[in-house]
Scaffold this motif. Structure first.
Motif, PDB file in Angstrom:
ATOM      1  N   ILE A   1      32.136  22.810  20.160  1.00  0.00           N
ATOM      2  CA  ILE A   1      31.578  23.656  19.591  1.00  0.00           C
ATOM      3  C   ILE A   1      30.469  23.655  19.328  1.00  0.00           C
ATOM      4  CG2 ILE A   1      31.119  25.276  17.122  1.00  0.00           C
ATOM      5  CD1 ILE A   1      33.580  26.185  18.713  1.00  0.00           C
ATOM      6  N   ASP A   2      29.040  24.608  19.367  1.00  0.00           N
ATOM      7  CA  ASP A   2      27.558  23.802  19.477  1.00  0.00           C
ATOM      8  C   ASP A   2      27.490  24.334  17.926  1.00  0.00           C
ATOM      9  OD1 ASP A   2      24.900  23.069  19.218  1.00  0.00           O
ATOM     10  OD2 ASP A   2      24.349  25.087  20.639  1.00  0.00           O
ATOM     11  N   TRP A   3      27.218  22.384  16.804  1.00  0.00           N
ATOM     12  CA  TRP A   3      27.092  22.256  15.377  1.00  0.00           C
ATOM     13  C   TRP A   3      25.649  22.589  15.157  1.00  0.00           C
ATOM     14  CZ3 TRP A   3      31.362  23.795  12.652  1.00  0.00           C
ATOM     15  CH2 TRP A   3      31.269  23.292  13.247  1.00  0.00           C
ATOM     16  N   SER A   4      25.128  23.044  16.462  1.00  0.00           N
ATOM     17  CA  SER A   4      23.205  22.991  15.778  1.00  0.00           C
ATOM     18  C   SER A   4      23.009  24.647  15.521  1.00  0.00           C
ATOM     19  CB  SER A   4      22.579  22.814  17.507  1.00  0.00           C
ATOM     20  OG  SER A   4      22.999  23.648  17.731  1.00  0.00           O
ATOM     21  N   LEU A   5      24.091  25.176  15.336  1.00  0.00           N
ATOM     22  CA  LEU A   5      23.615  26.166  15.155  1.00  0.00           C
ATOM     23  C   LEU A   5      24.415  26.698  13.309  1.00  0.00           C
ATOM     24  CD1 LEU A   5      25.747  28.624  17.965  1.00  0.00           C
ATOM     25  CD2 LEU A   5      22.977  28.159  18.030  1.00  0.00           C
ATOM     26  N   LYS A   6      23.442  27.763  13.229  1.00  0.00           N
ATOM     27  CA  LYS A   6      23.857  27.887  11.432  1.00  0.00           C
ATOM     28  C   LYS A   6      25.148  28.751  10.735  1.00  0.00           C
ATOM     29  CE  LYS A   6      20.245  30.472  10.136  1.00  0.00           C
ATOM     30  NZ  LYS A   6      19.324  30.663   9.543  1.00  0.00           N
ATOM     31  N   ARG A   7      26.214  28.149  10.554  1.00  0.00           N
ATOM     32  CA  ARG A   7      27.718  28.558  10.569  1.00  0.00           C
ATOM     33  C   ARG A   7      27.898  28.647   9.294  1.00  0.00           C
ATOM     34  NH1 ARG A   7      29.966  28.033  15.319  1.00  0.00           N
ATOM     35  NH2 ARG A   7      29.187  27.805  16.793  1.00  0.00           N
TER      36      ARG A   7
ATOM     37  N   ILE B   1      35.746  17.601  10.656  1.00  0.00           N
ATOM     38  CA  ILE B   1      34.718  18.668  11.633  1.00  0.00           C
ATOM     39  C   ILE B   1      33.078  18.633  10.383  1.00  0.00           C
ATOM     40  CG2 ILE B   1      34.518  21.053  11.337  1.00  0.00           C
ATOM     41  CD1 ILE B   1      37.504  21.338  10.951  1.00  0.00           C
ATOM     42  N   LEU B   2      33.188  18.389   9.297  1.00  0.00           N
ATOM     43  CA  LEU B   2      32.477  18.260   8.786  1.00  0.00           C
ATOM     44  C   LEU B   2      31.367  17.023   9.409  1.00  0.00           C
ATOM     45  CD1 LEU B   2      32.146  19.480   5.505  1.00  0.00           C
ATOM     46  CD2 LEU B   2      31.210  20.453   7.146  1.00  0.00           C
ATOM     47  N   PHE B   3      31.624  15.782   9.936  1.00  0.00           N
ATOM     48  CA  PHE B   3      31.238  15.247  10.289  1.00  0.00           C
ATOM     49  C   PHE B   3      31.183  14.811  11.845  1.00  0.00           C
ATOM     50  CE2 PHE B   3      31.484  13.109   6.175  1.00  0.00           C
ATOM     51  CZ  PHE B   3      30.344  12.499   5.728  1.00  0.00           C
ATOM     52  N   GLU B   4      31.535  15.528  13.077  1.00  0.00           N
ATOM     53  CA  GLU B   4      31.321  16.015  13.748  1.00  0.00           C
ATOM     54  C   GLU B   4      30.090  16.931  14.053  1.00  0.00           C
ATOM     55  OE1 GLU B   4      31.434  16.420  18.097  1.00  0.00           O
ATOM     56  OE2 GLU B   4      31.880  14.730  16.904  1.00  0.00           O
ATOM     57  N   ALA B   5      29.881  17.780  12.780  1.00  0.00           N
ATOM     58  CA  ALA B   5      29.095  18.502  12.908  1.00  0.00           C
ATOM     59  C   ALA B   5      28.010  17.599  13.222  1.00  0.00           C
ATOM     60  CB  ALA B   5      28.765  19.534  12.088  1.00  0.00           C
TER      61      ALA B   5
END
Length: 270
Positions: free
Chosen positions: A213-219, A262-266
């Motif tokens: 997933i592209d975690w640079s986007l606001k989610r 998940i959060l630390f991958e983001a």
């Protein structure tokens, strides 16, 4: 000033102030929260919570490790209430009371308070749906702050984010990270759309591996309870689903662990 020179003394468990403190502890006074222990009390003072009462076990304020906190409390206009050991045991939510109890006004945040929650380093908001284990909820709040999340939404039917168990698990993060409680899921999803955030649900089966997933986007990142996950109705309202691939027949992770993974991958991608 925290008046330690002539503290009020309470030796009865039936005292009105002690009864009120127990009501706060048990969640029967919605406007206040119950804080126990020196470490958590230090976090409360550092976070500038509105403290209304301080209960100290006889003699505990003279301990060298506690003097600094007592001095910081002394700058506030509070009465020191000295209580006996039996009263302390009647108040404590733990097996081993630590000598201090604080009553404070409940921190509160509404949807309006988090309109500008997202920032360059805070691109993830967390939505917890019917997470009824307070220790898990508190651990997620702590993890969310550590990973730089913008805020946490807690749905209707979830545990109290400011209960004693949740506060111990959050270790002070609940005093600093914006938490919006008793949320209607549709309102939060609508908020995410207004923020131009992708709504993303974590599931056990199906979905895209979280590392893809592209975690640079606001989610807006949504988690359901360990027992039931995210409901089918809610799943249908989300933009995408993700999963943590697992091997050796393991079906799922502890909810707080999954959130941390998940959060630390983001955070790594940010």
């Amino acid at each position: 000033m925290l008046r330690m020179d002539q503290p009020q003394k309470i030796n009865s468990r039936d005292n009105a102030r002690i009864k009120n403190a127990r009501a706060v502890r048990d969640g029967r006074e919605a406007a206040q929260i119950f804080i126990e222990g020196w470490r958590l009390s230090e976090e409360a003072v550092s976070s500038n919570l509105a403290i209304t009462e301080v209960f100290l076990v006889e003699g505990s304020e003279h301990h060298e490790r506690h003097k600094s906190l007592v001095e910081r409390l002394s700058t506030r206009n509070l009465d020191a209430i000295e209580i006996s050991e039996p009263v302390s045991r009647s108040l404590s939510d733990t097996r081993s009371p630590q000598g201090i109890f604080i009553i404070a006004e409940r921190p509160g945040a509404g949807l309006g308070a988090v309109e500008n929650a997202f920032g360059e380093s805070s691109r993830i908001a967390i939505l917890l749906d019917r997470v009824n284990n307070p220790s898990n909820l508190g651990a997620i709040v702590r993890t969310a702050e550590a990973a730089g999340a913008a805020c946490v939404f807690v749905s209707q039917g979830s545990a109290d984010a400011f209960s004693p168990k949740a506060l111990r698990a959050s270790m002070g993060s609940a005093f600093r990270l914006p938490i919006v409680e008793d949320c209607d899921l549709s309102d939060v999803i609508r908020w995410a759309a207004e923020q131009k955030a992708v709504t993303t649900g974590a599931t056990v089966n199906g979905g895209t591996p979280y590392i893809d997933i592209d975690w640079s986007l606001k989610r807006l990142l949504m988690f359901g309870s360990e027992a039931n996950g995210i409901g089918d109705d809610e799943l249908g309202k989300l933009d995408e689903l993700i999963r943590i691939p697992m091997i050796h027949g393991v079906e799922s992770l502890n909810l707080a662990v999954a959130c941390g993974v998940i959060l630390f991958e983001a955070k790594r991608q940010s």
